[in-house]
Design a protein around this motif. Structure first.
Motif: not given
Length: 188
Positions: A97, A114, A174, A176-178, A180
């Motif tokens: 990240n 995704p 998983r 995330e949208d950004d 991460r």
């Protein structure tokens, strides 16, 4: 008929060995500016990465402003309850990240949707973790060396999910949208 040889001899910047005809070097920038690249033989790639050299074509961050520190994947009270295996997964996710690869993957996810993600510790002395991020059309695999100067590096990429080992297809994280990466650990 005269045969001429206009072959340029390439020398590895790490070990000083002359590369054999047909042997392809990997190009690295030894300094953070990324302006001058040197040739490195396949045997010395790990040494170049450990020295903090940046591979040609790798994403780099040359930003004027430093972003605010990223929130860790897990807070201190939760970390105390995790097993060593789970701690390695969380630490690898935090390192990913904080890397430039996060932004790269976030950009790809905007186009492809995704992805599936896995974070798998590898047994051995070096404390390494493999992060796999995959879509139906493409996959990227990163190797995270927890105690390294440049801990995250692109290990491999491909097009078919069938190319991946089954151990790397246990989708335990998983995205995330950004971009991460968040591991799916029961206590989180």
């Amino acid at each position: 008929m005269q045969i001429s040889s206009n072959v340029q001899t390439l020398i590895c910047a790490v070990c000083g060995r002359s590369l054999l005809t047909g042997e392809r070097p990997v190009r690295y920038a030894p300094d953070s500016s990324g302006s001058d690249y040197v040739d490195v033989c396949l045997l010395c790639q790990e040494v170049a990465v450990e020295s903090g050299w940046i591979k040609e074509g790798s994403p780099t961050l040359f930003e004027r402003k430093r972003p605010a520190p990223e929130e860790p994947v897990a807070s201190e009270p939760i970390l105390r309850r995790l097993s060593e295996h789970e701690l390695a997964i969380v630490e690898a996710a935090d390192l990913f990240n904080a890397s430039a690869f996060r932004r790269t993957i976030a950009g790809i996810a905007k186009s492809l949707g995704p992805p599936k993600a896995s974070v798998v510790p590898i047994s051995g002395v070096n404390h390494e973790v493999v992060i796999t991020i995959a879509w139906d059309l493409s996959w990227y695999q990163y190797r995270v060396t927890l105690d390294s100067g440049q801990p995250v590096r692109l290990e491999e990429r491909g097009h078919e999910l069938g190319e991946l080992e089954h151990s790397f297809m246990e989708w335990n994280a998983r995205l995330e949208d950004d971009g991460r990466l968040v591991p799916k650990i029961a206590r989180l």
